[in-house]
Write a protein that holds these residues in place. Sequence first.
Motif, short mmCIF file in Angstrom:
data_model
loop_
_atom_site.label_atom_id
_atom_site.label_comp_id
_atom_site.label_asym_id
_atom_site.label_seq_id
_atom_site.Cartn_x
_atom_site.Cartn_y
_atom_site.Cartn_z
N VAL A 88 0.82 -1.20 0.00
CA VAL A 88 0.00 0.00 0.00
C VAL A 88 0.86 1.26 0.00
CG1 VAL A 88 -1.84 -1.19 1.26
CG2 VAL A 88 -0.15 0.16 2.52
N GLU A 89 0.27 2.31 -0.51
CA GLU A 89 0.85 3.65 -0.40
C GLU A 89 -0.13 4.50 0.39
OE1 GLU A 89 2.76 6.84 -3.47
OE2 GLU A 89 0.66 6.34 -3.80
N VAL A 90 0.35 5.08 1.47
CA VAL A 90 -0.50 5.89 2.33
C VAL A 90 -0.15 7.36 2.14
CG1 VAL A 90 -1.14 6.42 4.71
CG2 VAL A 90 -0.74 4.04 4.02
N LEU A 91 -1.15 8.15 1.80
CA LEU A 91 -0.98 9.59 1.63
C LEU A 91 -1.79 10.31 2.71
CD1 LEU A 91 -1.30 9.89 -2.26
CD2 LEU A 91 0.78 9.73 -0.89
N VAL A 92 -1.11 11.19 3.43
CA VAL A 92 -1.73 11.89 4.55
C VAL A 92 -1.91 13.36 4.18
CG1 VAL A 92 -1.52 12.49 6.98
CG2 VAL A 92 -0.62 10.30 6.15
N PRO A 93 -3.10 13.93 4.40
CA PRO A 93 -3.29 15.35 4.08
C PRO A 93 -2.56 16.24 5.08
CG PRO A 93 -5.26 14.47 5.13
CD PRO A 93 -4.33 13.31 4.92
N VAL A 94 -1.79 17.18 4.56
CA VAL A 94 -1.08 18.14 5.41
C VAL A 94 -1.40 19.54 4.93
CG1 VAL A 94 0.80 16.55 5.95
CG2 VAL A 94 0.99 18.05 3.96
N VAL A 95 -1.18 20.50 5.82
CA VAL A 95 -1.40 21.91 5.49
C VAL A 95 -0.06 22.52 5.09
CG1 VAL A 95 -2.20 24.13 6.34
CG2 VAL A 95 -3.32 22.03 7.11
N VAL A 96 -0.01 23.07 3.87
CA VAL A 96 1.23 23.63 3.34
C VAL A 96 1.06 25.13 3.14
CG1 VAL A 96 2.88 23.56 1.43
CG2 VAL A 96 1.76 21.46 2.19
N ARG A 123 1.55 17.25 12.82
CA ARG A 123 0.95 18.04 11.75
C ARG A 123 -0.35 18.68 12.25
NH1 ARG A 123 -3.21 15.14 8.90
NH2 ARG A 123 -3.48 13.06 9.79
N ILE A 124 -0.66 19.83 11.71
CA ILE A 124 -1.87 20.53 12.11
C ILE A 124 -3.04 20.03 11.28
CG2 ILE A 124 -1.58 22.48 10.53
CD1 ILE A 124 -2.69 24.27 12.77
N ASN A 125 -4.19 19.95 11.89
CA ASN A 125 -5.41 19.55 11.19
C ASN A 125 -5.97 20.75 10.43
OD1 ASN A 125 -8.24 18.95 10.66
ND2 ASN A 125 -7.96 17.19 12.01
N PRO A 126 -6.37 20.57 9.17
CA PRO A 126 -6.93 21.70 8.41
C PRO A 126 -8.10 22.38 9.11
CG PRO A 126 -6.49 19.85 6.95
CD PRO A 126 -6.27 19.35 8.35
N LEU A 144 2.94 22.70 7.83
CA LEU A 144 2.68 23.29 9.14
C LEU A 144 2.45 22.23 10.21
CD1 LEU A 144 0.35 26.29 8.25
CD2 LEU A 144 2.84 26.25 8.52
N SER A 145 3.08 22.45 11.36
CA SER A 145 2.89 21.60 12.52
C SER A 145 2.30 22.44 13.65
CB SER A 145 4.23 20.99 12.96
OG SER A 145 5.07 22.00 13.51
N THR A 146 1.97 21.79 14.74
CA THR A 146 1.39 22.51 15.87
C THR A 146 2.37 23.51 16.47
OG1 THR A 146 2.05 20.66 17.31
CG2 THR A 146 -0.20 20.64 16.45
N ARG A 147 3.66 23.32 16.21
CA ARG A 147 4.66 24.27 16.73
C ARG A 147 4.69 25.56 15.93
NH1 ARG A 147 9.75 20.67 16.02
NH2 ARG A 147 8.51 20.17 14.17
N ASP A 148 4.14 25.53 14.71
CA ASP A 148 4.23 26.69 13.82
C ASP A 148 3.08 27.66 13.98
OD1 ASP A 148 6.56 25.65 12.61
OD2 ASP A 148 5.35 24.38 11.30
#
Length: 211
Positions: A88-96, A123-126, A144-148
């Motif tokens: 499998v290939e897993v793609l995770v949604p991230v905020v850029v 990672r931050i949730n949209p 973006l992460s929660t630290r940003d």
Amino acid sequence: MNYLVLITALCFSSLAFAQDDLRLAVEESVATRLGADTQVNVSKVAARGKLPATYTLELRSDPKTQQKLKLLVRDSKGSGVAWVDAEVEVLVPVVVLTRDAERGNTLETSVEVRPIREAPRDRINPDDLQDAVAARNLRSGAVLSTRDVKRENLVERTQPITLRARRGGVTVTQRAIALQHGSRGDIVRVRTAANQTVEAIVVAHATCEVP
């Protein structure tokens, strides 16, 4: 001869449907483990053993760290009856971030969601971008992460605000002074024009509401 061709075609069709069902079951198992917003692409899938008419799959590998997975097949009684191997290939949604942002800049209109293979754990949730501002200077293209990010204060201490109260379908407003700073949803103390101190919920910029 025509009968042989027809039977062969039906067999291949049945196998294709079974393979599609198995592929879908693997995708659902991985998505359930990682979250509904995860995009799962199954490139290879094969069963070792006979699959029952009704079955469930139990992940025995961690899809967060492995692409080649093993899944246990359980029948309707819960007994393990076969194994499934899948790639499998897993793609995770991230905020850029789409453009540079300085500390304190609002971010909601300066980002886009992209699916990537390896996302940071923090990672931050949209959905968390409302009232979000940059916690530090950030460059375009950053994931973006929660630290940003941090929540923007909609009410500042000593700031004049609008205080609302809803009673029986009627909304009454008055001017007040915030005694604490707060973000959306925070409960803060405010001082009314009658010099009374009450607690209110931050609902918008310079606006609080008495619960």
